[in-house]
Design an enzyme around this catalytic site. Structure first.
Site, short mmCIF file in Angstrom:
data_model
loop_
_atom_site.label_atom_id
_atom_site.label_comp_id
_atom_site.label_asym_id
_atom_site.label_seq_id
_atom_site.Cartn_x
_atom_site.Cartn_y
_atom_site.Cartn_z
N HIS A 156 0.83 -1.22 0.00
CA HIS A 156 0.00 0.00 0.00
C HIS A 156 0.86 1.26 0.00
O HIS A 156 0.42 2.31 0.47
CB HIS A 156 -0.94 0.04 1.21
CG HIS A 156 -1.68 -1.24 1.46
ND1 HIS A 156 -2.95 -1.47 0.98
CD2 HIS A 156 -1.31 -2.37 2.11
CE1 HIS A 156 -3.33 -2.69 1.34
NE2 HIS A 156 -2.36 -3.26 2.02
N SER A 277 15.02 21.69 -16.63
CA SER A 277 13.84 22.54 -16.82
C SER A 277 14.27 23.83 -17.49
O SER A 277 15.37 24.33 -17.24
CB SER A 277 13.23 22.85 -15.45
OG SER A 277 12.46 24.03 -15.52
N LYS A 283 16.36 21.92 -11.45
CA LYS A 283 15.66 20.67 -11.76
C LYS A 283 16.51 19.64 -12.49
O LYS A 283 17.28 19.95 -13.38
CB LYS A 283 14.41 20.97 -12.62
CG LYS A 283 13.31 21.70 -11.89
CD LYS A 283 12.64 20.90 -10.78
CE LYS A 283 11.86 19.74 -11.30
NZ LYS A 283 10.49 20.03 -11.68
N GLU A 290 9.47 8.46 -16.89
CA GLU A 290 8.12 9.02 -17.05
C GLU A 290 7.55 8.65 -18.42
O GLU A 290 6.40 8.23 -18.55
CB GLU A 290 8.14 10.54 -16.91
CG GLU A 290 8.36 11.02 -15.50
CD GLU A 290 8.53 12.54 -15.46
OE1 GLU A 290 7.58 13.23 -15.07
OE2 GLU A 290 9.61 13.04 -15.84
#
Ligand code: ARG
Length: 457
Positions: A156, A277, A283, A290
């Site tokens: 979980h 970024s 970043k 992804e």
């Protein structure tokens, strides 16, 4: 230039219809397979004296010359000739003259295209199996380094019990092992020859299908001509195996995204696999995992697209089936791209074992072990569970972890507690104690690694 099937028609095809029905834009990817199939077919036609040997030779040589021209980019395919099959046949007739028109004896585009697809998927499936194997090697490499590295195991997404990082990585190894086995098994259904089925009912010529199968390296032939030309199960099977591979890639990618976040800091992906970024200078984004996660969607889409095309189709060939190709090409490309990126990304990632260990030290993931401790002293597990639940609650209220409670505190909850409870609480001991077969103990994991090495040999 006139159509190969023009005889029966009195009008030119509407230009929009020509474009709408053509597949040459995408099925030119099958040029090599189409020529390979034709070479085998014409050889058989010659051997069976269905056409004269010398005609068969001329056709073969012509096909080989066309193959070279296609490879060197000299050939301009045309929408007017609809698909790769008729484009090549047209080129052949230009190359060798009217004798080229004998190639299509005893054959239809329906069994021809099915054969091309079988040849194509055979090559691609074998290649993809190799790429899956490369990912397994990368996982194994990291696993060997991290048998002793401990991190929280989750259920979980809540900390559950500490595990060896190697054990966690090897879970993916076995998923990919099943993927490989599934793809390997599908080859028994891919490696079957449809050619010789004709349009749907077979042919009047005395062809030798077994001979064509032998030349093309197929293990057998379709026993039913109608099934041969209308079967696309082997593509569905490929797409569903591919979907499962992508599911595994996506799950692993999700973990990499989470693990590389500031909140976790369990791994750092190599700079060469990340991007920055355009506005926030600090970043470092995990774009690759992804995108891997996202690309799973298009592969599922390809599977559902073809399932939907095929449902409700009457026997035998229907033009609908031309829609089997783009999704298949897309899935092959997606899978090849994904797997070849995943392997080096895993290989080059930095595992931050101190952070992982810090995480297990600051949690209650050893709670099951003190319950087991009481069980070994004679308490039924259900009662032990209740006692430890109370201890955990108490510790939370005291803002302490289980190692920080004194023996007196433990004894308040149950008289069975002794000094040796502290050994049980050590995360390394917690992991080492899970010695059951397939468990996370360092010994078990080493045995698992040996087993895994056998599998990728
Ligand atoms: N381009 C067609 C396809 O990919 C080839 C088979 C065409 N057969 C036919 N009867 N129109 O399905």
């Amino acid at each position: 230039m006139s159509k190969l099937w023009g005889g029966r028609f009195t009008k030119e095809t509407n230009k929009l219809v020509e474009e709408f029905t053509a597949s040459i834009e995408f099925d030119q990817q099958l040029a090599n397979e189409d020529i390979e199939g034709s070479l085998a077919h014409v050889q058989m036609l010659g051997e069976c004296n269905i056409i004269p040997q010398e005609d068969a030779e001329m056709i073969k040589e012509g096909l080989l010359r066309i193959q070279k021209k296609i490879a060197s980019g000299e050939v301009q395919f045309s929408v007017e000739h609809e698909d790769i099959h008729m484009n090549i046949e047209k080129l052949l007739i230009e190359e060798v003259g009217p004798v080229g028109g004998k190639l299509h004896t005893g054959r239809s585009r329906n069994d021809q295209v099915a054969t091309d697809m079988h040849l194509y998927l055979r090559t691609k499936t074998e290649k993809i199996i190799q790429y899956v194997n490369d990912v397994q090697e990368a996982l194994l490499l990291q696993a060997k380094e991290h048998v002793e590295t401990i991190l929280p195991g989750y259920t979980h997404l809540q900390r559950a019990q500490p595990v060896s990082f190697a054990h966690h990585l090897l879970a993916y190894f076995w998923m990919f092992q099943r993927d490989k086995e599934r793809l390997q098994d599908s080859l028994t259904r891919i490696n079957v020859l449809p050619l010789g089925a004709g349009a749907l009912a077979g042919t009047t010529f005395p062809i030798d299908r077994e001979r064509v199968a032998e030349i093309l390296g197929f293990d057998g032939i379709y026993p039913n001509s109608m099934d041969a030309v209308s079967d696309r199960d082997f593509i569905l099977e490929f797409l569903s195996s591919a979907s499962i591979v992508m599911t595994h890639i996506s799950r692993l990618s999700e973990e990499l995204v989470i693990w590389s976040s500031q909140e976790f800091q369990f791994v750092e992906l190599d700079d060469s696999f990340c991007t920055g970024s355009s506005i926030m200078p600090q970043k470092k984004n995990p774009d690759v995992p992804e995108l891997l996660r996202a690309k799973t969607g298009r592969v599922y889409g390809d599977l559902f697209g073809l399932l939907t095309v095929l449902k409700g189709l009457p026997l035998a060939y229907n033009k609908d089936m031309q829609e089997d190709k783009e999704g298949m090409f897309d899935t092959v490309k997606t899978l090849e791209g994904s797997l070849t990126l995943l392997a080096p990304m895993i290989e080059t990632m930095t595992v931050k074992k101190e952070n992982m260990y810090q995480a297990v030290k600051e949690d209650f993931s050893n709670a099951t072990d003190i319950a087991d401790y009481l069980v070994t002293k004679g308490l039924p597990f259900r009662e032990a569970h209740e006692v430890i639940g109370k201890i955990v609650l108490y510790a939370i209220q005291q803002e302490k972890y289980l190692v920080n409670l004194t023996l007196d505190e433990y004894k308040q909850f149950h008289s069975y507690f002794e000094e040796d409870i502290y050994e049980t609480l050590d995360p390394r001991q917690v992991v080492a104690a899970r010695k059951s077969t397939g468990g996370t103990s360092q010994d078990q994991v080493r045995q698992q690694i040996a087993l895994a090495e056998e599998k990728i040999k």
